[in-house]
Design a protein around this motif. Structure first.
Motif, short mmCIF file in Angstrom:
data_model
loop_
_atom_site.label_atom_id
_atom_site.label_comp_id
_atom_site.label_asym_id
_atom_site.label_seq_id
_atom_site.Cartn_x
_atom_site.Cartn_y
_atom_site.Cartn_z
N GLY A 46 58.14 9.84 90.72
CA GLY A 46 56.52 9.11 91.45
C GLY A 46 56.30 8.25 89.81
N GLY A 47 55.95 8.83 88.83
CA GLY A 47 56.06 8.22 87.44
C GLY A 47 55.77 7.05 87.01
N VAL A 48 57.80 7.27 88.03
CA VAL A 48 58.71 5.39 86.96
C VAL A 48 58.80 4.68 87.41
N GLY A 49 58.52 5.35 88.76
CA GLY A 49 58.30 4.41 89.95
C GLY A 49 57.01 3.21 90.10
N ALA A 50 55.97 4.56 89.98
CA ALA A 50 55.04 3.43 90.33
C ALA A 50 54.66 2.26 89.19
N VAL A 51 54.96 2.28 87.96
CA VAL A 51 54.86 1.79 87.27
C VAL A 51 56.25 0.22 87.40
N VAL A 52 57.49 0.70 88.07
CA VAL A 52 58.75 -0.74 87.72
C VAL A 52 57.98 -1.09 88.73
N THR A 53 57.53 -0.95 90.50
CA THR A 53 57.16 -1.52 91.29
C THR A 53 56.36 -2.87 90.61
N PHE A 54 55.67 -2.89 89.77
CA PHE A 54 54.88 -3.83 88.69
C PHE A 54 55.94 -5.14 87.99
N LEU A 55 57.50 -4.87 88.23
CA LEU A 55 58.37 -5.82 87.27
C LEU A 55 58.11 -7.55 87.74
N PRO A 56 58.19 -7.42 89.65
CA PRO A 56 58.42 -8.79 89.38
C PRO A 56 56.70 -9.73 88.78
N ALA A 86 50.52 -4.97 80.05
CA ALA A 86 50.43 -4.09 80.56
C ALA A 86 49.42 -4.14 81.80
N ARG A 87 48.38 -4.72 81.92
CA ARG A 87 47.24 -4.01 82.31
C ARG A 87 47.40 -4.31 83.36
N LEU A 88 47.37 -5.47 84.15
CA LEU A 88 48.70 -6.21 84.95
C LEU A 88 48.46 -4.68 86.37
N PRO A 89 49.44 -3.98 86.07
CA PRO A 89 50.33 -2.60 87.24
C PRO A 89 48.71 -1.68 87.38
N VAL A 90 47.54 -2.23 86.24
CA VAL A 90 46.52 -1.14 86.80
C VAL A 90 45.52 -1.96 87.04
N PHE A 91 45.20 -2.84 87.26
CA PHE A 91 44.35 -4.07 88.40
C PHE A 91 45.64 -4.16 89.52
N SER A 92 46.73 -4.77 89.46
CA SER A 92 47.24 -4.65 90.49
C SER A 92 47.25 -3.45 91.73
N LEU A 93 47.20 -2.63 90.88
CA LEU A 93 47.87 -1.09 92.05
C LEU A 93 45.39 -0.41 92.89
N LEU A 94 45.37 -1.17 91.74
CA LEU A 94 43.76 -0.91 92.54
C LEU A 94 42.91 -1.59 92.98
N LEU A 136 48.30 5.40 75.25
CA LEU A 136 49.42 5.32 74.13
C LEU A 136 49.60 3.96 74.29
N GLN A 137 49.90 3.68 76.25
CA GLN A 137 50.54 2.39 76.02
C GLN A 137 49.14 2.34 77.94
N ARG A 138 48.94 1.04 78.35
CA ARG A 138 47.98 0.72 79.41
C ARG A 138 48.56 1.17 80.93
N GLU A 139 49.97 0.81 80.81
CA GLU A 139 50.68 1.23 82.60
C GLU A 139 50.67 2.47 82.59
N VAL A 140 50.60 3.21 81.46
CA VAL A 140 50.88 4.66 82.09
C VAL A 140 50.04 4.89 82.75
N ALA A 192 39.00 -1.70 77.05
CA ALA A 192 39.35 -0.70 76.41
C ALA A 192 40.96 -1.31 74.71
N MET A 193 40.57 -0.77 73.98
CA MET A 193 41.96 -0.75 72.83
C MET A 193 42.74 0.87 73.44
N GLN A 194 44.12 0.21 74.57
CA GLN A 194 44.78 1.19 75.12
C GLN A 194 45.53 1.31 74.47
N CYS A 195 46.11 0.95 72.65
CA CYS A 195 47.77 0.55 73.41
C CYS A 195 47.74 1.06 71.33
#
Lengths: 80, 701
Positions: free
Chosen positions: B356-366, B445-453, B597-601, B654-657
């Motif tokens: 669930g955790g890793v998959g949610a992030v890896v989905t944004f690779l393309p 790293a912000r892209l997965p956050v933006f894309s999901l929302l 630690l890192q935004r895409e987390v 925010a400085m999340q990195c």
């Protein structure tokens, strides 16, 4: 004797070729310009001249400058 | 009797040359490594080492940043003189220099070459891009150049590996016993002063002669108060320099320009003998026409923003299909795990925590791949420098110049290379301002956050018939970052880092067609880095988070009640009062804290938390779970369009990195500036989000 008109590079229209007469700015700025090839007697071709910046070709390299920097380069009409 | 003294062998070779002349391309070709290359000055900002085989021996080869001269103007140029003068502890002075020269603009390259020959280090010249001189109508007589400079000139095309064998053979032939011989001589009006000062620097300051020969020129042409510039010299030398300055002034010699002018005069005479231009200069070339449009004061901006819009639109539409496919793959994997492993903690950990955790992030690779494809194309075509040139008009309004825009544009990919790229900025204050605002540019790293929302809460409708609303929201977030960066720079430049707007001068490289290989390598390397992060940091955080979201266990109750009872639930509720004014619930709060630690987390965290909370609902995507999520007390939706926008605004500002903080510490030599940066960005993010939320509520009411 015809009068030689000296102008700064900022005043040169696009497509014109000129020769550097001298540099007129802080020594550090002048030396930086010289390192880029804007040396006394160097030939410069003005590629484009916008409202506050210009592109020119010096030593076969294209260089972008703003007017503050271009005003430090005093030029003469070129014989080339 | 024959001499038995063995001839010295080459241990270290340095690659030196003007910016953007192909040093790293040659370095990659000689070493087989794959360091980043690009068509703009300043891609390499630190020294890189590799090995090259010379006969039976492996020799260290050092790739150095490009420089126009040995009088360093910026931190990246400083590295070159530091290496050549042996000022870097643990790095030996190179035994030999490969001077890389761009054959199409040789004249300016020869200036630095003559300075290096002055240091008497053996030199071989790699005359790169020789295949382009024919089209440019240039004819180069390498025999004449060799005679005049006293060093070998090897014609080559580093990008195609042409001439590499000849270069290696030439390196093998160079005798280290025979130093390069100075061909240019110090001009008459300053000859005596220069000679005296060289002797003094050797005798009193214990400098080696080659370094003293160069240093004496710098000292004689120095501007500004001597004492504040040269604290390391003895009083005797300082007073001698002052006397020299005084004497030269009395003689009417312009000591600031005499050395450079004389060197250029000599180079010009050699150049005229060795290089002929066969094509008369046309009034306007094809490149002139392209530049006239791309750097036009109105069209230049229109094209720049149109390119950005197309980039983000494409990222959203093209990447959609492969993303769905990856998402489907992870769902399938989770369902297989649920079938194979019996129900219990282990199944829950693997299916919900890890997948669930890793998959949610890896989905944004393309999306990451498409972003780097576009940025790579901008860099390789030569457009990057034009973008910096047109943006100089905007940058000068905030007290910076166009050069600061390249680090900002690079920060769209990642703030770390962006901050490293600030090394090309001459003025330390401007460099610091650029470092402080670079992380406000929206990185990948912000892209997965933006894309999901966006995918979860922004309706997919078309605006003006072509641009989709999700793409417009995405580009708005990038613009918000840019505006925040420029405004902050303006404030910093007019308060704590006050200073005049610097002079702007920048090389604009020729337009080139990008090579597929280079673009693919760049995309591949960034993708591997992204997956490595997912496989290490995000995997680790997902496991820890699963544990904290599962224990202590509540025997009876719904999944939501169990989650609220866990460590994560308790911590989340404890910080909720701070986040409530922003419209965030405790789950978002946990996402924000874990992603320090890192935004895409953030995406991985939500993936884990929601999977645990909705463990009983099979095959529900994170998007659907977020859409359905309700506040247990009020019964209203936890996530709305406004909440999604507020989270995005928070992440823009925010400085999340942690990696960025570490790089800022290294580049500013201390904790003061990274601490300041973290504090101001966190405050900016909180206030910015608060204003957005309150304004949103007001509009909705």
């Amino acid at each position: 004797m015809p009068q030689i008109i000296m102008r700064t590079l900022a005043e040169i229209p696009a497509g014109t070729t000129v020769t550097v007469s001298h540099l007129d700015s802080h020594p550090d700025t002048c030396n930086r310009l010289r390192e880029f090839g804007f040396c006394e007697n160097a030939t410069i071709r003005c590629v484009s001249n916008g409202s506050s910046q210009l592109i020119c070709e010096v030593c076969n390299t294209r260089v972008g400058l703003n007017y503050t920097t271009a005003n430090a380069i005093v030029v003469l009409p070129s014989h080339e | 009797m024959k001499s038995t003294v063995p001839s010295p062998v080459i241990n270290t070779i340095a690659l030196i040359g003007n910016p953007n002349c192909g040093k790293t391309t040659l370095f990659n070709s000689l070493t087989g490594l794959r360091h980043k290359v690009g068509n703009y000055p300043g891609v390499t900002v630190e020294k890189k080492e590799g090995t090259v085989s010379l006969g039976t021996r492996d020799v260290t080869i050092v790739d150095l940043p490009g420089t126009y001269s040995l009088s360093a103007n910026s931190p990246d140029e400083q590295i070159v003189s530091d290496v050549l003068f042996g000022r870097i502890p643990g790095t030996l002075i190179p035994d030999l220099v490969i001077f890389v020269a761009d054959a199409t603009n040789l004249e300016r390259n020869l200036y630095l070459l003559s300075q290096i020959i002055d240091l008497t280090i053996p030199v071989v010249v790699a005359l790169n891009m020789i295949d382009r001189i024919k089209d440019a109508g240039i004819d180069i007589n390498t025999t004449m150049l060799r005679q005049e400079f006293g060093v070998m000139f090897i014609p080559m095309v580093a990008s195609k590996g042409v001439g590499t064998d000849l270069l290696i053979a030439a390196l093998d032939k160079v005798s280290l016993n025979k130093s390069a011989i100075r061909q240019w001589s110090v001009p008459e009006p300053v000859k005596v002063e220069h000679e005296e000062l060289v002797s003094m620097l050797v005798a009193i300051e214990k400098m080696p002669e080659p370094a003293a020969f160069h240093e004496a020129q710098l000292l004689l042409s120095l501007s500004g108060p001597i004492e504040s510039n040269l604290r390391s010299l003895t009083v005797e030398t300082l007073s001698h320099i002052k006397m020299d300055h005084h004497n030269l002034q009395k003689l009417g010699v312009n000591r600031h320009s005499v050395f450079v002018e004389s060197r250029y005069r000599w180079i010009n005479s050699v150049y005229k003998k060795s290089v002929t231009h066969n094509i008369a200069r046309r009034r306007q070339t094809f490149h002139d026409s392209i530049d006239a449009v791309l750097t036009h004061r109105i069209w230049g901006f229109v094209i720049f923003f149109a390119l950005m819009a197309v980039m983000f639109q494409t990222i959203f539409t093209w990447a959609n299909y492969p993303m769905e496919l990856i998402g489907f793959g992870f769902d399938f994997l989770a369902s297989r795990v649920s079938h194979i492993i019996p129900e219990g903690d282990l199944q829950n950990l693997i299916a919900n925590g890890i997948i669930g955790g890793v998959g949610a992030v890896v989905t944004f690779l393309p999306q990451i791949i498409f972003l780097f494809l576009f940025l790579g194309l901008l860099e390789d075509t030569g457009y990057m420098s034009r973008a910096a040139f047109i943006m100089d008009r905007v940058m000068s309004k905030v007290g910076l110049h166009g050069k600061s825009f390249i680090p900002l544009l690079s920060s769209f990919a990642c703030a770390i290379p962006g901050i490293m790229a600030t090394r090309t900025i001459e003025n330390p204050r401007d460099r610091l301002v650029t470092i402080l605002v670079a992380p406000l540019m929206s990185c990948s790293a912000r892209l997965p956050v933006f894309s999901l929302l966006i995918a979860s809460f922004v309706p997919n409708i078309l605006v003006f018939g072509y641009f989709s609303l999700p793409a417009i929201i995405l580009i708005s977030m990038y613009l918000l970052g840019l505006i925040a960066a420029l405004t902050t720079a303006r404030i910093l430049k007019s308060t704590i880092l006050k200073g005049p707007t610097p002079a702007f001068i920048m090389e604009l490289p020729p337009y080139r067609i990008p090579t597929l290989r280079n673009t693919l390598i760049h995309m591949w390397e960034r993708s591997v880095l992204f997956l490595k992060n997912a496989g290490t940091i995000i995997l680790g955080v997902s496991i820890i988070l699963w544990f904290l979201a599962t224990y202590p266990k509540l025997e009876h109750g719904t999944s939501s009640q169990k989650l609220a009872h866990s460590f994560v639930g308790r911590a989340g509720h404890a910080i909720e009062p701070v986040l409530k004014p922003l419209g965030f619930d405790w789950k978002i709060g946990i996402g924000i804290i874990s992603s320090l630690l890192q935004r895409e987390v953030f995406v991985g965290t939500l993936g884990t938390i929601y999977n645990i909370e909705h463990a009983d609902e099979a095959n529900t995507s994170l998007k659907e779970q977020m859409q359905k999520d309700k506040d247990p007390v009020s019964g209203t939706s936890s996530f709305t369009l406004l909440t999604a926008i507020c989270i995005m605004v928070y992440y823009v500002l925010a400085m999340q990195c942690m990696s960025t903080i570490a790089v800022v510490r290294r580049e500013t030599n201390g904790w003061k500036w990274p601490a300041f940066q973290f504090a101001y960005m966190t405050l900016l993010a909180y206030v910015g989000t608060l204003i957005t939320y309150r304004m949103g509520l007001w509009i909705l009411s």
